[in-house]
Scaffold this motif. Structure first.
Motif, PDB file in Angstrom:
ATOM      1  N   SER A 194     -13.614  37.163   1.671  1.00 61.20           N
ATOM      2  CA  SER A 194     -13.678  36.083   2.647  1.00 61.20           C
ATOM      3  C   SER A 194     -14.850  35.168   2.332  1.00 61.20           C
ATOM      4  O   SER A 194     -15.651  34.863   3.196  1.00 61.20           O
ATOM      5  N   LEU A 195     -14.955  34.738   1.086  1.00 59.90           N
ATOM      6  CA  LEU A 195     -16.046  33.846   0.725  1.00 59.90           C
ATOM      7  C   LEU A 195     -15.866  32.493   1.395  1.00 59.90           C
ATOM      8  O   LEU A 195     -14.809  31.890   1.333  1.00 59.90           O
ATOM      9  N   ARG A 196     -16.929  32.044   2.027  1.00 59.06           N
ATOM     10  CA  ARG A 196     -16.933  30.700   2.592  1.00 59.06           C
ATOM     11  C   ARG A 196     -17.784  29.839   1.692  1.00 59.06           C
ATOM     12  O   ARG A 196     -18.690  30.325   1.031  1.00 59.06           O
ATOM     13  N   ASP A 197     -17.510  28.566   1.642  1.00 49.74           N
ATOM     14  CA  ASP A 197     -18.179  27.683   0.695  1.00 49.74           C
ATOM     15  C   ASP A 197     -19.418  27.018   1.299  1.00 49.74           C
ATOM     16  O   ASP A 197     -19.543  25.820   1.317  1.00 49.74           O
ATOM     17  N   HIS A 198     -20.335  27.837   1.853  1.00 50.25           N
ATOM     18  CA  HIS A 198     -21.607  27.291   2.305  1.00 50.25           C
ATOM     19  C   HIS A 198     -22.675  28.350   2.084  1.00 50.25           C
ATOM     20  O   HIS A 198     -22.403  29.522   2.006  1.00 50.25           O
ATOM     21  N   SER A 199     -23.891  27.877   1.961  1.00 54.92           N
ATOM     22  CA  SER A 199     -24.974  28.839   1.763  1.00 54.92           C
ATOM     23  C   SER A 199     -25.439  29.330   3.120  1.00 54.92           C
ATOM     24  O   SER A 199     -25.256  28.690   4.139  1.00 54.92           O
ATOM     25  N   ALA A 259     -20.901  31.621 -14.020  1.00 55.61           N
ATOM     26  CA  ALA A 259     -21.774  30.444 -14.093  1.00 55.61           C
ATOM     27  C   ALA A 259     -21.725  29.820 -15.484  1.00 55.61           C
ATOM     28  O   ALA A 259     -21.424  30.497 -16.473  1.00 55.61           O
ATOM     29  N   LYS A 260     -22.025  28.520 -15.554  1.00 56.77           N
ATOM     30  CA  LYS A 260     -22.036  27.814 -16.846  1.00 56.77           C
ATOM     31  C   LYS A 260     -22.983  28.450 -17.840  1.00 56.77           C
ATOM     32  O   LYS A 260     -22.681  28.558 -19.018  1.00 56.77           O
ATOM     33  N   TYR A 270     -24.874  28.455  -6.618  1.00 56.57           N
ATOM     34  CA  TYR A 270     -24.761  27.139  -7.243  1.00 56.57           C
ATOM     35  C   TYR A 270     -23.841  26.294  -6.386  1.00 56.57           C
ATOM     36  O   TYR A 270     -22.687  26.654  -6.162  1.00 56.57           O
ATOM     37  N   GLN A 271     -24.349  25.210  -5.871  1.00 58.14           N
ATOM     38  CA  GLN A 271     -23.614  24.300  -4.994  1.00 58.14           C
ATOM     39  C   GLN A 271     -22.928  25.057  -3.853  1.00 58.14           C
ATOM     40  O   GLN A 271     -21.765  24.850  -3.554  1.00 58.14           O
ATOM     41  N   GLY A 272     -23.679  25.971  -3.244  1.00 59.80           N
ATOM     42  CA  GLY A 272     -23.181  26.701  -2.088  1.00 59.80           C
ATOM     43  C   GLY A 272     -22.252  27.857  -2.406  1.00 59.80           C
ATOM     44  O   GLY A 272     -21.755  28.515  -1.502  1.00 59.80           O
ATOM     45  N   LYS A 273     -22.024  28.140  -3.673  1.00 56.84           N
ATOM     46  CA  LYS A 273     -21.103  29.203  -4.075  1.00 56.84           C
ATOM     47  C   LYS A 273     -21.857  30.244  -4.900  1.00 56.84           C
ATOM     48  O   LYS A 273     -22.639  29.899  -5.773  1.00 56.84           O
ATOM     49  N   VAL A 274     -21.618  31.522  -4.629  1.00 57.21           N
ATOM     50  CA  VAL A 274     -22.242  32.593  -5.401  1.00 57.21           C
ATOM     51  C   VAL A 274     -21.431  32.798  -6.676  1.00 57.21           C
ATOM     52  O   VAL A 274     -20.217  33.007  -6.630  1.00 57.21           O
ATOM     53  N   VAL A 275     -22.118  32.696  -7.821  1.00 55.48           N
ATOM     54  CA  VAL A 275     -21.477  32.899  -9.124  1.00 55.48           C
ATOM     55  C   VAL A 275     -22.299  33.910  -9.923  1.00 55.48           C
ATOM     56  O   VAL A 275     -23.470  34.154  -9.637  1.00 55.48           O
ATOM     57  N   ILE A 276     -21.682  34.477 -10.944  1.00 57.33           N
ATOM     58  CA  ILE A 276     -22.333  35.484 -11.777  1.00 57.33           C
ATOM     59  C   ILE A 276     -23.068  34.790 -12.914  1.00 57.33           C
ATOM     60  O   ILE A 276     -22.475  34.040 -13.679  1.00 57.33           O
TER      61      ILE A 276
END
Length: 171
Positions: free
Chosen positions: A27-32, A66-67, A145-151
């Motif tokens: 249930s990832l939401r797109d905000h920090s 992540a990039k 990154y931009q409100g989204k958790v990435v690896i």
């Protein structure tokens, strides 16, 4: 008696209850949010990685890498380093191709969580018989990154050096 390094991990980090990939909902939401929320999202992101591997879905993997991601692993061959999103995606694609359409899947249990750093213990096992064919551990460092958790970093290793994924192909 457990080796000293395992005891140190058990003391340093809280143990989490076992989780199985097929019953995980995301249930990832797109905000920090708060640190606790980001920590929870980091765990969800790592579990999404293993779900995407199980489903052989490189697009879902691409969404959470992540990039500038870096990866080191001995799953396909001797330990290798992969730098940048494209090399890491190529690694996961090779891993999924090595698993093929076999009945082999990752069974994952989170073992440590410290903010955006997640450790998991995993095993490769036959879906039908649940016979393990290998086991290992992984450490994942995430960031927002931009409100989204990435690896951002992946370290993925077989516990016992075996012919990486050679035995798996024969099951």
């Amino acid at each position: 008696m457990a080796p000293p390094h395992e005891s140190a991990l058990a003391i340093s980090f809280p143990r989490l209850r076992p989780l199985s990939l097929p019953i995980i909902s995301f249930s990832l939401r797109d905000h920090s949010g708060s640190g606790e929320e980001e920590s929870h999202k980091a765990l969800e992101t790592v579990l999404k990685l293993y779900t995407a591997i199980r489903k052989r879905n490189i697009i879902d993997i691409s969404d959470i890498i992540a990039k500038e991601c870096r990866c080191i692993s001995n799953l396909i061959s001797s330990p290798q380093k992969f730098n940048g999103k494209q090399q890491v995606l190529n690694f996961f694609n090779s891993l999924m191709m090595s698993l093929g359409n076999s009945n082999i899947e990752f069974v994952v249990q989170p073992t440590i969580q410290d903010g955006l750093t997640i450790g998991v213990s995993w095993k490769l096992e036959c879906k039908n018989t649940h016979i393990p064919v290998g086991e290992g551990f992984s450490f994942h460092i995430c960031h927002v990154y931009q409100g989204k958790v990435v690896i951002r970093n992946v370290e993925m290793f077989f516990r016992e050096p075996i012919e990486p994924l050679q035995m798996v192909r024969n099951v």
